[in-house]
Design a protein around this motif. Structure first.
Motif, short mmCIF file in Angstrom:
data_model
loop_
_atom_site.label_atom_id
_atom_site.label_comp_id
_atom_site.label_asym_id
_atom_site.label_seq_id
_atom_site.Cartn_x
_atom_site.Cartn_y
_atom_site.Cartn_z
N MET A 74 0.83 -1.14 0.03
CA MET A 74 -0.03 0.10 -0.03
C MET A 74 0.82 1.21 0.22
SD MET A 74 -2.90 -0.86 2.80
CE MET A 74 -4.19 0.28 2.30
N ALA A 205 -7.12 -4.34 3.26
CA ALA A 205 -6.41 -3.50 2.38
C ALA A 205 -7.03 -3.56 0.76
CB ALA A 205 -4.80 -4.08 2.43
N LEU A 209 -8.39 -0.16 -1.00
CA LEU A 209 -7.35 0.20 -2.30
C LEU A 209 -8.46 0.47 -3.19
CD1 LEU A 209 -4.19 -1.72 -2.23
CD2 LEU A 209 -4.41 0.57 -2.09
N GLY A 215 -8.56 4.84 -0.89
CA GLY A 215 -7.78 4.09 -2.05
C GLY A 215 -7.45 4.58 -3.16
N ILE A 218 -4.55 6.84 -2.38
CA ILE A 218 -3.14 6.43 -2.66
C ILE A 218 -2.94 6.18 -3.87
CG2 ILE A 218 -2.07 4.21 -1.90
CD1 ILE A 218 -4.26 3.83 0.67
N LEU A 242 -0.46 6.09 5.41
CA LEU A 242 0.25 5.07 4.76
C LEU A 242 1.55 4.53 5.76
CD1 LEU A 242 0.18 5.78 1.12
CD2 LEU A 242 -0.95 3.90 2.30
N CYS A 285 3.70 -4.67 -7.64
CA CYS A 285 3.79 -3.21 -7.25
C CYS A 285 4.66 -2.75 -8.07
CB CYS A 285 4.25 -3.22 -5.76
SG CYS A 285 2.49 -3.44 -4.75
N ALA A 294 -3.15 -5.28 -3.03
CA ALA A 294 -2.85 -5.93 -1.92
C ALA A 294 -2.71 -7.44 -1.96
CB ALA A 294 -3.83 -5.57 -1.06
#
Lengths: 347, 265
Positions: A74, A205, A209, A215, A218, A242, A285, A294
């Motif tokens: 995250m 999570a 997100l 989310g 983010i 975060l 990621c 996640a």
């Protein structure tokens, strides 16, 4: 406006992609395929891997890495790193251990104190990163060394050793152990409660997100911070949240370990910060932020946990793990690069 | 705001003798202009003329140091872009304030997401946002293939239009466009000009910053010419010709070559 488009939005200019191909484009699917391959390999090549005891072992191992990997994922989607995440698992456990065994602080209060300190350190990381504009890689590297030093020095100063003894005798230990260190039978296995925490945390999570405003923010602060700021996204608040989440996850994992084995070493968590990042990257990621998942990070941790224990079961030299980890990381980064190009991000 | 405005109504946005200096550097000096409902004010000037400073004052990014800024006839000083936004002045920056990797609909609603449910169950209204994005873009005449595609995959003109549509949907009464056509090809620039006209016809005030008189003239109602940090005057469309505009902007020396170049274009 309501009649212009049919409810099922189909457009002749969009090529009907094969659902299978479309699925492969999701960030976590590549990792899932790799996890399946590793699962099959060790299941077939070793005796112990697929036994109930074997499964609960690698599930436990994966769960501890998984909680951290999801939090770190995250943070990475939000465009930042936290190298102090590993040391934080040690710091929080040591705080609880020291103040309960040495000073007789109530165990529940000690949980709150260590969580508060963790969150404070997370907020501190965020504050320095955001106010100075320095890369979080450097700022949290400093935090990492500070925590590592304090963990050893303060523990030695107060207890005279580098480990906490006598946790089990602290009043209330058994009650807290139910929450963090218990296990329960499931399909013939003895599943550790940390696995439940891992699954719950991953689900939460993912929900945050993909389905909440936070989310959206983010992804935005990680993808293009100036743009996010221009449209009114609270950048500072998002990033602080975060960093604090990552530190909070460090506390959770610290507690899960402490109450499982009733002891903690002052070196706990050192060197694991990169494993979390690798799990997140293997799970899809991007190192540059703005993209990831996640569930992917949880699968990345599953890959790591299975390999870690699988190598033991197969009785290979333990050092192969590092080589494997490097190989996985390289492969994942290449796949990510390909995905990013496919996404056709211009300019 | 929807009924036809009486001639006495104050302009939505007006500046009188406005200026800005950064320390000893005077970036902008003594500029006056006004913008009414359903009007397009074109701000023209060569590089370094003060266009950027001018829009930064209007959008709230920088405070002016001289003169007065009036919104709906009331004197204002914007401390932040948020304050300008709150009274309906939205700015579409050159970088468009979009996040390339995110889907079109998430970009459209970024920072002002629609939600449903309460408390811990408060969640994004994904269906609603997808539908509104598609509809709002259709109103601007953009028929998008798929609102789920990353906005980075759209063409420059399309992204520009999404940014304008977003500003309009979120209640902008004035849209400031910072060089929306400068990076675009002829055809794409034409598309954006069409959206500007569309926004004007829907009763918005548009501030259109450009250095190209050929883009400004067809859509503009008023023209503010800037040169070297000061105003060469504000003109209504019937007071100035495109040739005159070019001459004023470029200055005498460069005129010959520029006119030549433009004629062949």
């Amino acid at each position: 406006m309501t009649t212009a488009t049919a409810p099922a939005v189909t457009d002749e200019r969009v090529i009907r992609t094969n659902p299978f191909i479309a699925m492969l484009r999701r960030p976590e699917v590549g990792a899932a395929v790799a996890a399946l391959a590793i699962f099959l390999y060790f299941s077939l090549s070793t005796q112990a891997f697929l036994t109930p005891a074997g499964v609960s072992t690698w599930l436990y191992s994966s769960s501890l890495f998984g909680i951290m990997a999801v939090a770190v994922a995250m943070l990475m989607i939000g465009g930042e790193f936290d190298l102090s995440a590993g040391a934080m698992t040690g710091t929080t456990a040591l705080i609880v251990g020291v103040i309960t065994t040495q000073w007789g602080v109530n165990i529940w209060l000690s949980l709150v104190i260590s969580l508060a300190i963790a969150l404070l350190v997370g907020a501190g990381n965020a504050f320095i990163v955001m106010k100075t504009g320095l890369p979080s890689f450097i700022v949290t590297l400093a935090t990492f060394f500070i925590l590592q030093g304090i963990n050893l020095a303060v523990t030695k100063l107060i207890t005279g050793t580098v480990a906490i003894q006598g946790m089990g005798a602290v009043p209330g230990f058994d009650q807290v152990k139910v929450i963090f260190g218990s296990s329960f039978p499931f399909l013939g296995m003895n599943v550790k409660v940390s696995v439940v925490w891992w699954i719950a945390f991953t689900a939460l999570a993912s929900w945050i997100l993909l389905r909440t405003r936070a989310g959206n923010w983010i992804f935005a602060v990680g993808g293009q911070m100036t743009s996010a700021r221009q449209v009114g996204v609270p950048v500072m608040k998002t990033k602080t949240g975060l960093f604090m989440t990552t530190a909070g996850a460090g506390w959770l994992v610290g507690m899960l370990q402490l109450f499982d084995v009733s002891t903690v070493q002052a070196t706990t968590g050192i060197g694991q910060e990169f494993i979390y990042i690798i799990c997140a990257v293997v799970g899809g990621c991007l190192l540059t932020g703005g993209y990831g998942s996640a569930i992917g990070a949880a699968i990345g941790a599953l890959i790591y946990g299975m390999t870690l224990q699988g190598i033991v079961f197969a009785q290979w030299d333990n050092n192969w793990l590092k080589a494997f980890l490097g190989g996985m990381l390289l492969l994942a980064v290449l796949v990510n690069l390909y995905v990013r190009r496919q996404a056709g991000v211009r300019s | 705001m929807t009924e036809p405005i009486a001639s006495a109504a104050p302009p939505i946005l007006e500046v009188r003798g406005i200026g800005k200096s950064y320390g000893s550097i005077i970036a902008l000096r003594d500029v006056s202009a006004s913008l009414g409902v359903g009007e397009v004010l074109c701000v023209l000037g060569d590089n370094g003329a003060g266009k950027s400073t001018f829009i930064k004052i209007l959008s709230g990014a920088h405070e002016h140091t001289e003169g007065t800024l009036l919104a709906y006839g009331k004197e204002r000083t914007f401390g932040s872009p948020r304050e300008a936004l709150d009274i309906g002045i939205a700015t579409v920056y050159q970088d468009l304030a979009v996040v390339g990797l995110m889907p079109v609909w998430r970009n459209f609603f970024l920072g002002s997401e629609l939600t449903r449910g309460v408390g811990p169950f408060r969640r994004l209204d994904v269906k609603g946002m997808r539908r509104i994005t598609k509809d709002e873009l259709a109103k601007m005449g953009i028929d998008l293939r798929d609102v789920d595609q990353p906005i980075g995959t759209l063409s420059g003109g399309e992204r520009q239009s999404v940014a304008i549509a977003r500003a309009v949907y979120f209640g902008a009464k004035v849209v400031i466009l910072d060089e929306p056509t400068s990076a675009l090809g002829v055809k794409q620039a034409g598309v954006v000009l069409k959206y500007i006209a569309q926004a004007r016809d829907r009763g918005l005030g548009v501030v259109f910053i450009t250095h190209n008189p050929h883009h400004a003239y067809p859509v503009g109602d008023r023209f503010l010419l800037l040169k070297r940090g000061t105003s060469l005057g504000e003109f209504a469309k019937n007071e100035i010709t495109i040739e005159e505009m070019t001459r004023l902007m470029a200055g005498g020396a460069e005129l010959e070559t520029l006119a030549h170049e433009l004629e062949r274009a």
